[in-house]
Design an enzyme around this catalytic site. Structure first.
Site, PDB file in Angstrom:
ATOM      1  N   LYS A   1      26.598  -6.498  11.005  1.00 18.45           N
ATOM      2  CA  LYS A   1      26.084  -5.169  11.343  1.00 18.45           C
ATOM      3  C   LYS A   1      25.145  -5.208  12.549  1.00 18.45           C
ATOM      4  O   LYS A   1      24.950  -4.203  13.223  1.00 18.45           O
ATOM      5  CB  LYS A   1      25.387  -4.532  10.131  1.00 18.45           C
ATOM      6  CG  LYS A   1      26.265  -4.416   8.884  1.00 18.45           C
ATOM      7  CD  LYS A   1      27.625  -3.846   9.177  1.00 18.45           C
ATOM      8  CE  LYS A   1      28.537  -3.682   7.971  1.00 18.45           C
ATOM      9  NZ  LYS A   1      28.835  -4.890   7.213  1.00 18.45           N
TER      10      LYS A   1
ATOM     11  N   TYR B   1      35.253  -3.467  -5.693  1.00 16.46           N
ATOM     12  CA  TYR B   1      34.225  -3.814  -4.713  1.00 16.46           C
ATOM     13  C   TYR B   1      33.045  -4.504  -5.406  1.00 16.46           C
ATOM     14  O   TYR B   1      32.493  -3.968  -6.377  1.00 16.46           O
ATOM     15  CB  TYR B   1      33.742  -2.544  -4.004  1.00 16.46           C
ATOM     16  CG  TYR B   1      32.572  -2.796  -3.088  1.00 16.46           C
ATOM     17  CD1 TYR B   1      32.780  -3.147  -1.755  1.00 16.46           C
ATOM     18  CD2 TYR B   1      31.254  -2.708  -3.549  1.00 16.46           C
ATOM     19  CE1 TYR B   1      31.711  -3.409  -0.912  1.00 16.46           C
ATOM     20  CE2 TYR B   1      30.180  -2.967  -2.715  1.00 16.46           C
ATOM     21  CZ  TYR B   1      30.419  -3.319  -1.398  1.00 16.46           C
ATOM     22  OH  TYR B   1      29.359  -3.577  -0.579  1.00 16.46           O
TER      23      TYR B   1
ATOM     24  N   TYR C   1      31.942  -9.980   0.461  1.00 13.68           N
ATOM     25  CA  TYR C   1      32.806  -9.844   1.636  1.00 13.68           C
ATOM     26  C   TYR C   1      33.429 -11.170   2.077  1.00 13.68           C
ATOM     27  O   TYR C   1      34.613 -11.404   1.909  1.00 13.68           O
ATOM     28  CB  TYR C   1      32.005  -9.253   2.809  1.00 13.68           C
ATOM     29  CG  TYR C   1      31.501  -7.859   2.580  1.00 13.68           C
ATOM     30  CD1 TYR C   1      32.293  -6.755   2.895  1.00 13.68           C
ATOM     31  CD2 TYR C   1      30.223  -7.631   2.083  1.00 13.68           C
ATOM     32  CE1 TYR C   1      31.834  -5.470   2.712  1.00 13.68           C
ATOM     33  CE2 TYR C   1      29.753  -6.345   1.895  1.00 13.68           C
ATOM     34  CZ  TYR C   1      30.554  -5.262   2.208  1.00 13.68           C
ATOM     35  OH  TYR C   1      30.098  -3.994   2.022  1.00 13.68           O
TER      36      TYR C   1
END
Ligand SMILES: *Cc1c(COP(=O)(O)O)cnc(C)c1O
Length: 332
Positions: free
Chosen positions: A49, A265, A291
């Site tokens: 990010k 998730y 992830y």
């Protein structure tokens, strides 16, 4: 492609290293595995990010913003890096957390990224039940702040819009430079894909740069068709935003695989745990449970299924998130 035309603030340590993984490659007996260390972007433990935020926060400053607002799951790496960017630039930061993973326990709720969010001075506005329209909640908060005379800037979940995707267009260029400098022909790029900005930026950077290098996204949430459609939409919007021809990328450049999500998730899988252990024990590289661990699990499964040829060079983009390990101590 002229990325210097867009406002950017420096938040991270770039270029991140491109490293060979000799022991993991030998252990798996498949292609040569390289790793692009975007876990080392340097902003309060780093992650993907940071690249997006260099463009997003520059846009916020250009618009005179004094407060960043963003949202994510409780263990959001994006929220943590946004809070860190705000701290570095003297902005306020409000984060909205969605309880997307149920019953994960007290460490998931309070350790890892949540601990750092607080330490970095972020304000956790509230936690919302899974399925809340988080974008709408952010807009509501922004309206309230504007009413108080503040200047909020809303960053979408994962920082995934055309401004944020520029960060991964830049990463694609960086990777091509390193490939040239190190004399490593790259045959495939593989990474974990979620809110789509990473994959869309890489596809734009590699396709519009005519590299011929395919990008393979391992989905951590959405089912394949939905993920590919979402990535493709952002690819088109990013090309448009950059003034590039729509034909610079093709729908077939967008490939996602949702076979390694597991129950959902943030929900652990056996393959994710194995991938994290193998990568730690062979390369001393720490992946994350949500992830990059699932992304590497997908890459390992593809290698075992003979998807890559021996002698090919595969780059795994490590998108960060190892701080999330502390939220998942019990599974190890
Ligand atoms: C956000 C995130 C991703 C996914 O990137 P997107 O651009 O949202 O698709 C992958 N890995 C980690 C560690 C992340 O925090």
């Amino acid at each position: 492609m002229h990325l210097a035309a867009y406002p950017r603030v420096r938040l991270g340590h770039f270029p991140t290293p491109l490293e060979f993984m000799p022991r993991l490659s030998a252990h798996l007996g498949g292609p040569n595995l390289y790793i692009k260390r975007d876990d080392c972007t340097g902003l309060a433990t780093g992650g993907n990010k940071t690249r997006k935020l260099e463009f997003l926060v520059a846009d916020a400053l250009a618009r005179g913003a004094d407060t960043l607002i963003t949202q994510g799951a409780v263990q959001s790496n994006h929220a943590r890096q946004t809070v860190a960017a705000a701290a570095k630039l003297g902005l306020r930061c409000k984060i909205l957390l969605e309880e997307r993973v149920s019953g994960a326990g007290p460490e998931y709720d309070e350790s890892g990224n949540v601990l750092l969010d607080r330490l970095l001075g972020g304000e956790i506005v509230a936690r919302y039940p899974a399925g809340t329209n988080m974008q709408a909640e952010m807009e509501k908060l922004a309206d309230a702040l504007r009413g108080d005379g503040r200047k909020p800037y809303v960053i979408p979940g994962g920082g995934s819009n055309p401004v944020g995707a520029l960060g991964y267009v830049a990463c694609a260029q960086e990777l091509l430079n390193q490939s040239f400098e190190q004399g490593v022909r790259i045959d495939h790029v593989v990474h974990a894909t979620g809110s789509t900005g990473t994959q869309a930026g890489l596809v734009v950077g590699l396709a519009a740069g005519n590299s011929g290098i395919p990008v393979y996204g391992i989905s951590v949430r959405a089912q394949r068709d939905i993920q590919e459609d979402n990535v493709w939409r952002l690819v088109q919007n990013t090309l448009d935003f950059m003034g590039l021809p729509a034909a610079a990328a093709k729908r077939s450049d967008v490939v996602a695989n949702s076979d390694y999500v597991g129950a959902g998730y943030g929900v652990p899988t056996e393959a994710m745990i194995e991938a994290i252990r193998l990568t730690a024990e062979h390369e001393a590289v720490l992946l994350d449970p949500v992830y990059s661990g699932k992304g590497m699990a997908g890459l390992i499964a593809l290698i075992r299924a003979g998807h890559f040829k021996k002698g090919e060079n595969v780059v795994f983009v490590h998108t960060g998130g190892a701080v999330g390990l502390y939220g998942y101590r019990q599974i190890f």
